[in-house]
Design a protein around this motif. Structure first.
Motif, short mmCIF file in Angstrom:
data_model
loop_
_atom_site.label_atom_id
_atom_site.label_comp_id
_atom_site.label_asym_id
_atom_site.label_seq_id
_atom_site.Cartn_x
_atom_site.Cartn_y
_atom_site.Cartn_z
N GLN A 479 16.79 29.50 -2.64
CA GLN A 479 16.34 28.45 -3.55
C GLN A 479 17.43 27.42 -3.82
OE1 GLN A 479 13.23 27.92 -4.80
NE2 GLN A 479 12.56 29.61 -3.49
N ALA A 480 18.67 27.89 -3.91
CA ALA A 480 19.77 26.99 -4.23
C ALA A 480 20.13 26.07 -3.07
CB ALA A 480 20.99 27.80 -4.66
N LEU A 481 20.11 26.62 -1.85
CA LEU A 481 20.54 25.83 -0.68
C LEU A 481 19.41 25.05 -0.04
CD1 LEU A 481 22.93 28.39 1.10
CD2 LEU A 481 23.51 26.53 -0.48
N GLY A 482 18.17 25.45 -0.29
CA GLY A 482 17.03 24.81 0.36
C GLY A 482 16.98 23.31 0.19
N PRO A 483 17.04 22.79 -1.04
CA PRO A 483 16.95 21.33 -1.23
C PRO A 483 18.07 20.57 -0.53
CG PRO A 483 16.57 22.49 -3.29
CD PRO A 483 17.06 23.51 -2.33
N ALA A 484 19.25 21.16 -0.45
CA ALA A 484 20.39 20.46 0.14
C ALA A 484 20.39 20.51 1.66
CB ALA A 484 21.70 21.05 -0.39
N LEU A 485 20.00 21.65 2.22
CA LEU A 485 20.09 21.83 3.68
C LEU A 485 18.78 21.56 4.40
CD1 LEU A 485 22.32 25.05 3.80
CD2 LEU A 485 23.01 22.66 4.03
N GLY A 486 17.65 21.58 3.69
CA GLY A 486 16.38 21.31 4.32
C GLY A 486 15.87 22.48 5.12
N THR A 487 14.75 22.28 5.84
CA THR A 487 14.12 23.36 6.59
C THR A 487 14.21 23.15 8.10
OG1 THR A 487 11.98 22.24 6.39
CG2 THR A 487 12.52 23.91 4.72
N GLY A 488 15.04 22.21 8.54
CA GLY A 488 15.24 22.06 9.98
C GLY A 488 15.95 23.27 10.55
N THR A 489 16.08 23.32 11.86
CA THR A 489 16.65 24.50 12.50
C THR A 489 18.07 24.79 12.03
OG1 THR A 489 15.30 24.14 14.48
CG2 THR A 489 17.24 25.55 14.71
N ILE A 490 18.93 23.76 11.99
CA ILE A 490 20.32 23.96 11.56
C ILE A 490 20.38 24.38 10.10
CG2 ILE A 490 22.58 22.92 11.32
CD1 ILE A 490 21.66 23.33 14.20
N GLY A 491 19.64 23.66 9.26
CA GLY A 491 19.63 24.00 7.84
C GLY A 491 19.08 25.39 7.59
N ALA A 492 17.98 25.74 8.30
CA ALA A 492 17.38 27.06 8.12
C ALA A 492 18.33 28.16 8.56
CB ALA A 492 16.07 27.15 8.90
N LEU A 493 19.04 27.93 9.67
CA LEU A 493 20.01 28.92 10.14
C LEU A 493 21.13 29.12 9.12
CD1 LEU A 493 20.38 28.14 13.95
CD2 LEU A 493 19.58 30.28 12.93
N ALA A 494 21.58 28.04 8.53
CA ALA A 494 22.64 28.15 7.52
C ALA A 494 22.15 28.92 6.30
CB ALA A 494 23.11 26.75 7.11
N ILE A 495 20.93 28.62 5.87
CA ILE A 495 20.37 29.32 4.71
C ILE A 495 20.19 30.80 5.02
CG2 ILE A 495 18.35 29.52 3.21
CD1 ILE A 495 17.96 26.49 3.57
N ILE A 496 19.65 31.10 6.19
CA ILE A 496 19.44 32.50 6.58
C ILE A 496 20.76 33.25 6.63
CG2 ILE A 496 18.75 34.00 8.51
CD1 ILE A 496 16.58 31.89 9.16
N SER A 497 21.76 32.63 7.21
CA SER A 497 23.07 33.28 7.32
C SER A 497 23.67 33.57 5.95
CB SER A 497 24.03 32.41 8.14
OG SER A 497 23.54 32.19 9.44
N ALA A 498 23.62 32.57 5.06
CA ALA A 498 24.19 32.76 3.72
C ALA A 498 23.41 33.80 2.93
CB ALA A 498 24.19 31.42 2.97
N ALA A 499 22.07 33.71 3.00
CA ALA A 499 21.23 34.66 2.26
C ALA A 499 21.41 36.08 2.79
CB ALA A 499 19.77 34.24 2.35
N ALA A 500 21.50 36.22 4.12
CA ALA A 500 21.68 37.55 4.71
C ALA A 500 23.03 38.14 4.32
CB ALA A 500 21.56 37.46 6.23
N ALA A 501 24.07 37.32 4.31
CA ALA A 501 25.40 37.81 3.94
C ALA A 501 25.44 38.27 2.48
CB ALA A 501 26.44 36.72 4.18
N ILE A 502 24.89 37.45 1.60
CA ILE A 502 24.85 37.82 0.18
C ILE A 502 23.98 39.05 -0.02
CG2 ILE A 502 24.10 37.09 -2.10
CD1 ILE A 502 26.68 35.78 -1.19
N GLY A 503 22.82 39.07 0.62
CA GLY A 503 21.91 40.20 0.48
C GLY A 503 22.53 41.49 0.98
#
Length: 529
Positions: A479-503
């Motif tokens: 939720q925090a990174l979504g608005p800044a990074l968007g849902t494109g492939t690069i942004g989604a990969l960054a969000i997934i990576s950060a969320a997976a690491a924290i999780g």
């Protein structure tokens, strides 16, 4: 070195082969989606036609391979009065002749088969699905021969080689889809040329043929002569049919679920068949890689305990496998629930795919995430009955689970429509597996006397607590990174990576604080394998 070290090494080798097979399978799926277009009627027609040979093969023979064919070959090899090679050759001959006849019948009956499975197709979709189905039906024979050769290899203690064979299939189909894209292939059904249709048809069935060929070469290298006999008698066909009866009944129940689900999905809108199929394929990956690997080292001991009628030993191994699997699967399930739409966007939102269809696939995958742990536990418990030599009980339980899935799906169809129905169907599957898990646990408790319920409940409660905290952390990051990074492939990969690491960090920390010892045991088991 412990007595189980060779088994664990074999388990790691099988896990690696399974992982490579699944990864190349997902690459194949992603390329096909990019080529044919997620959410298009072309991909729906292709998917409906391509899963039909698998369903018919499973109904006719697939369910009997592990439970009947492998034990028969093992017993033949152990009997000095039986020519094991001749027995296997006659069995292979029976498979070739029987499935050859099935191929002829299904090619002729293709229009009826398509109508039964996907009545919601438009006339152009239905026509293309029939054409694809006729080209794909020879896969039934290829699957049957390949499975029999894999059973021959397993009887000769060659367990790893058959797990690499699907890689050949995946590579050929991936190449086919890439060529389709290169020559200007489109996701629009009405623009598909005859040449493009033939490329997809021949390339897809050619992949299964290559998988069979790999097994044929490997069998030959293992010393098995590939020879057909005009008269395949002499292998007690009636006895084989009797042994396979309950297993086939179980598979038949599962196929009824497949037919009902496919019919409902075909009426949920354009692209729904492919969405449902691809989400289910993704759902199967964690079980195939994680759960099967975990129980590889446990099931041999369980089988030995069953042979010795050591019920306490069976209970201990069952408890251990359920606890280890839960600890390994819980964070994966949490990731599917929280990150499902982002994951499928990265995987499928390319080429001719529709973004909305890729997102819907993620929502269906998230619903399937709820079913991951019940599904794995249910499958592990069924294996105990097979270890005890009981095929009747798991068949009846499977039939009950299938009935529950169908009832839930038909009920959902009255309340949900369009994309929501596809998500609801995945939820119905999870509910049915949860009921199956509870019923199977009670049956095993009666059979074994106990199933280590208190320990299982404690571990699962702590594991689910840790997974819930990890999921909450991952959701907050998303939720925090979504608005800044968007849902494109690069942004989604960054969000997934950060969320997976924290999780993952939160899961490990919480597991440590809650003293979930199985996590350390799992890590130690993997390192020592």
């Amino acid at each position: 070195m412990t007595a189980d070290a060779p088994l664990m090494r074999a388990g790691r080798a099988m896990a690696i082969a399974t992982m490579v097979s699944r990864v190349t399978g997902f690459v194949r799926t992603m390329v096909l989606v990019a080529a044919l277009g997620m959410g298009t009627r072309l991909l729906d027609a292709y998917t409906a036609a391509n899963v039909t040979p698998n369903a018919i093969y499973e109904l006719v023979m697939g369910g009997a391979v592990a439970g009947v064919v492998v034990p028969l070959l093992v017993r033949a090899a152990a009997n000095d009065g039986v020519d094991a090679d001749l027995f296997a050759q006659r069995l292979l001959s029976l498979v070739v002749y029987g499935l050859g006849l099935v191929v002829v019948v299904t090619v002729i009956a293709a229009p009826l088969i398509v109508q039964v499975y996907v009545p919601g197709f438009t006339p152009p979709e239905r026509h293309l699905a029939i054409v694809f189905t006729r080209f794909f039906m020879p896969q039934i024979l290829f699957y049957g021969v390949g499975a029999t050769l894999a059973a021959v290899l397993n009887a000769r203690s060659r367990f790893v080689a058959p797990m690499w064979a699907p890689v050949a299939n995946n590579l050929i189909v991936t190449a086919t889809a890439l060529v389709f894209l290169t020559i200007g292939g489109t996701g629009h059904l009405e623009r598909l040329t005859t040449g493009q249709m033939l490329l997809l048809s021949i390339g897809t069935s050619g992949g299964v043929a290559a998988q069979m060929a790999v097994l044929a070469v490997t069998s030959r290298q293992a010393g098995f002569r590939l020879r057909l006999h005009a008269d395949p008698r002499g292998i007690a066909v009636r006895g084989i049919a009797a042994m396979a009866g309950w297993t086939i009944a179980s598979v038949a129940a599962a196929q009824v679920v497949f037919i009902v689900s496919a019919r409902l999905a075909s009426q949920a809108g354009q692209g729904a068949i492919a969405v449902y199929s691809n989400a289910y394929t993704l759902f199967q990956l964690p079980y195939a890689v994680i759960a099967v690997t975990v129980i590889t080292g446990v099931l041999p001991r369980m089988s030995r305990a069953a042979a010795d009628r050591d019920l306490a030993g069976i209970t201990a191994d069952l408890s251990r496998s359920l606890r280890l699997t839960s600890v390994a699967m819980a964070p994966v399930a949490a990731a599917l629930i929280v990150l499902g739409p982002l994951l499928t966007g990265v995987l499928f939102d390319h080429g001719n795919a529709a973004p909305a269809a890729a997102h819907l696939t993620g929502s269906v995958l998230a619903a399937y995430g709820l079913a991951l742990i019940p599904f794995a536990g249910y499958q592990i418990m069924l294996r105990v009955f097979y270890a005890l030599g009981d095929t009747r009980t798991p068949a009846l339980v499977s039939a009950a689970v299938s009935a529950a899935t169908i009832a839930a799906g038909l009920t959902a169809a009255h309340f949900f429509h369009g994309p929501d129905l596809v998500i609801a169907l995945a939820g119905c599957t999870g509910l049915a597996y949860a009921l199956g898990l509870a019923a199977t646990a009670q049956l095993l408790r009666r059979r074994l006397g106990r199933v280590d319920g208190h320990r299982l409940l404690k571990t699962h409660t702590r594991t689910l607590t840790a997974a819930a905290i990890a999921a909450a952390g991952a959701a907050l990051i998303t939720q925090a990174l979504g608005p800044a990074l968007g849902t494109g492939t690069i942004g989604a990969l960054a969000i997934i990576s950060a969320a997976a690491a924290i999780g993952a960090g939160l899961y490990a920390l919480t597991a440590h604080l809650l003293r979930i010892g199985e996590l350390k045991e799992l890590a130690s088991m993997i390192r020592s394998a």
